[in-house]
Write an enzyme that holds these catalytic residues in place. Sequence first.
Site, mmCIF file in Angstrom:
data_model
loop_
_atom_site.group_PDB
_atom_site.id
_atom_site.type_symbol
_atom_site.label_atom_id
_atom_site.label_comp_id
_atom_site.label_asym_id
_atom_site.label_seq_id
_atom_site.Cartn_x
_atom_site.Cartn_y
_atom_site.Cartn_z
ATOM 1 N N LEU A 1 0.786 -1.247 0.000
ATOM 2 C CA LEU A 1 0.000 0.000 0.000
ATOM 3 C C LEU A 1 0.810 1.285 0.000
ATOM 4 C CD1 LEU A 1 -2.922 -1.058 2.367
ATOM 5 C CD2 LEU A 1 -2.761 -1.184 -0.113
ATOM 6 N N LEU B 1 3.619 3.989 -1.836
ATOM 7 C CA LEU B 1 4.220 4.369 -3.122
ATOM 8 C C LEU B 1 5.680 3.903 -3.128
ATOM 9 C CD1 LEU B 1 2.864 8.012 -3.481
ATOM 10 C CD2 LEU B 1 2.375 6.084 -4.987
ATOM 11 N N HIS C 1 -3.468 -4.318 -9.528
ATOM 12 C CA HIS C 1 -4.483 -3.384 -9.020
ATOM 13 C C HIS C 1 -5.841 -4.063 -9.189
ATOM 14 C CE1 HIS C 1 -6.093 0.468 -7.805
ATOM 15 N NE2 HIS C 1 -7.033 0.282 -8.713
HETATM 16 C C1 GRF Z 1 -5.686 -7.635 -3.464
HETATM 17 O O1 GRF Z 1 -7.031 -7.499 -3.861
HETATM 18 C C2 GRF Z 1 -4.820 -6.822 -4.363
HETATM 19 O O2 GRF Z 1 -5.289 -6.679 -5.682
HETATM 20 C C3 GRF Z 1 -4.857 -5.484 -3.724
HETATM 21 O O3 GRF Z 1 -4.950 -5.680 -2.334
HETATM 22 C C4 GRF Z 1 -5.451 -6.997 -2.114
HETATM 23 C C5 GRF Z 1 -4.396 -7.731 -1.344
HETATM 24 O O4 GRF Z 1 -4.912 -8.931 -0.913
HETATM 25 N N1 GRF Z 1 -3.649 -4.788 -4.063
HETATM 26 P P1 GRF Z 1 -3.867 -9.990 -0.262
HETATM 27 O O5 GRF Z 1 -3.061 -9.240 0.776
HETATM 28 O O6 GRF Z 1 -3.020 -10.502 -1.393
HETATM 29 O O7 GRF Z 1 -4.764 -11.057 0.331
#
Ligand code: GRF
Length: 187
Positions: A83, A85, A102
């Site tokens: 999460l 940058l 994404h």
């Molecule tokens: C996933 O939906 C991914 O696309 C997004 O955040 C979520 C992460 O899920 N970036 P996880 O931590 O892989 O279970």
Amino acid sequence: KKIAIFASGSGSNAQKIVEHFQSHSEIEVSLLLCNKPEAYCLTRAKNLNIPSHVFTRPEFKSGEVLKVLQDNEIDFIVLAGFLWLVPENLVEAFPDRIINIHPALLPKFGGKGMYGMNVHQAVVEAGECESGITIHYVNAQYDEGQVIFQATTKVSPEDSAEDVAQKIHALEYKHFPAVIQQVVEKI
Ligand code: GRF
């Protein structure tokens, strides 16, 4: 080839990626890096016998994380539910060697705020009839790197954000490991 995965949360994508490469001879997931000491992805890494490294924002920005990657001879970086940058020092050290997933069809529903459930909530509230995943290279502009792959799923009017999230996770688990393999085999 050595892959490092960056994750911030549950790490279900990271787990699928690790499992995918366990039977691959040329590519391995060597390290899981996380910016949240209590994130469940660290438990998954331990259960999967993958070394992990927790870091702080100053270490990320200052290049200390870059040094950990270089010390581990990492060739490729995968962001899987990460999460923050990616700072310049990392983007410059790994040109076209960082990809992100994404959980929506970029350029729609992109941007920092669109993560976790709120991207699916936004899709539902917009009355979209489809959503999907976007796998893209990462540059300093985050979600604006070159798109590598997209897959879509139908969204029906009675779908909740959770229903959409389930459909998106199914697409992620189905496609992300294979797309990573295709890209890493070419470097
Ligand atoms: C996933 O939906 C991914 O696309 C997004 O955040 C979520 C992460 O899920 N970036 P996880 O931590 O892989 O279970």
